[in-house]
Design an enzyme around this catalytic site. Structure first.
Site, short mmCIF file in Angstrom:
data_model
loop_
_atom_site.label_atom_id
_atom_site.label_comp_id
_atom_site.label_asym_id
_atom_site.label_seq_id
_atom_site.Cartn_x
_atom_site.Cartn_y
_atom_site.Cartn_z
N ARG A 1 1.79 -10.56 -14.99
CA ARG A 1 3.03 -10.98 -15.63
C ARG A 1 3.18 -10.48 -17.07
NH1 ARG A 1 5.71 -13.99 -12.35
NH2 ARG A 1 7.21 -14.61 -13.95
N LEU A 2 2.42 -9.44 -17.42
CA LEU A 2 2.60 -8.80 -18.72
C LEU A 2 3.64 -7.69 -18.57
CD1 LEU A 2 -1.03 -8.68 -20.16
CD2 LEU A 2 0.88 -10.11 -20.89
#
Length: 203
Positions: A182-183
Site C-alpha cells: 500500500r505504498l
C-alpha cells in the site's frame, strides 16, 4: 507482461497530464480492460447532496474530458446548479486510477450534432424517447414512445434540444499507481497561470 508494481516517477511522466493520460488510457486498452473509457462522474445537487454515476468518456483533448447525456437528467440538473465535477477512472489490470476535478461547460451544438450523427439508430431513438431520471409508471411507456419515434423518424432521428455534451475542464489531475504494501505512488498535476505544476502526494 505489464509490471503492475512499477514505480511512478516524476521523471517518467509527461509534463502535460493530458498527454500522460492518453498514454495510460492506451495502455489500459492494450492490457485488456473491458471498458477503459468508463468513468465515475461525481456532481453535487442543488441541495448540496453528492451524487455519482458511471458514464462513458467520448474524447479527451487539450480542452478537457467530453461525455454526452440528457441535459434534463439528474446529472444535467446538478451541473446546471453547480457546474463543477469530479471524474475517476479505475483500471484494475494495471492497478491504476486517474482522478480529475474541474469546471464543466456544455459542448457546442455542432459538437453534439457531430457525435449524434455517429450513434447507432437505436441509440438515438432511445435517447430521444427517455425522459432520463424522471419517474415512469412502467416500461411500456418507454416502448410506446420508442415505437412512436421510429414511425416518425424511420431513418435519421434529429438531435433533441435536451441532449448533448459536457466538457470537464481539468483544474487538477491525479495519477495513482498501486504498489506493494500500500505504498502507492500518487502524482497530482495542478493547473496554474503558468501551466501545470506537479506534486507528489503521500499514499
Amino acid at each position: 507482461m505489464i509490471d503492475t508494481d512499477a514505480p511512478l516517477d516524476e521523471t517518467d511522466v509527461d509534463p502535460d497530464p493530458i498527454v500522460e493520460f492518453g498514454r495510460w488510457f492506451a495502455l489500459a486498452g492494450e492490457a485488456g480492460e473491458p471498458q477503459p473509457n468508463a468513468m465515475a462522474l461525481a456532481t453535487v445537487t442543488a441541495a448540496g447532496e453528492p451524487a455519482v454515476r458511471m458514464v462513458l468518456l467520448y474524447r479527451v483533448d487539450a480542452d478537457g474530458f467530453v461525455f454526452f447525456t440528457n441535459y434534463e437528467s439528474d446529472k444535467g440538473r446538478d451541473l446546471a446548479a453547480h457546474p463543477r465535477a469530479a471524474l475517476a477512472f479505475y483500471w484494475p489490470r494495471l492497478h491504476r486510477q486517474v482522478r480529475v476535478t474541474g469546471a464543466v461547460a456544455p459542448t457546442s451544438r455542432s459538437e453534439s450534432e457531430a457525435y449524434w450523427a455517429q450513434r447507432p439508430y437505436g441509440s438515438r431513438i432511445s435517447a430521444s424517447a427517455s425522459a432520463q431520471s424522471r419517474p415512469i409508471p412502467d416500461r411500456g411507456v418507454l416502448a410506446a414512445e420508442v415505437e412512436r419515434l421510429e414511425a416518425l423518424h424511420p431513418a435519421e432521428p434529429p438531435l433533441p434540444g435536451f441532449w448533448g455534451g459536457y466538457r470537464v475542464v481539468p483544474g487538477a489531475i491525479e495519477l495513482w499507481q498501486g504498489r506493494r504494501n500500500r505504498l502507492h505512488d500518487r502524482l497530482r498535476y495542478v493547473r496554474t497561470a503558468a501551466g501545470w505544476r506537479m506534486e507528489r502526494l503521500a499514499p
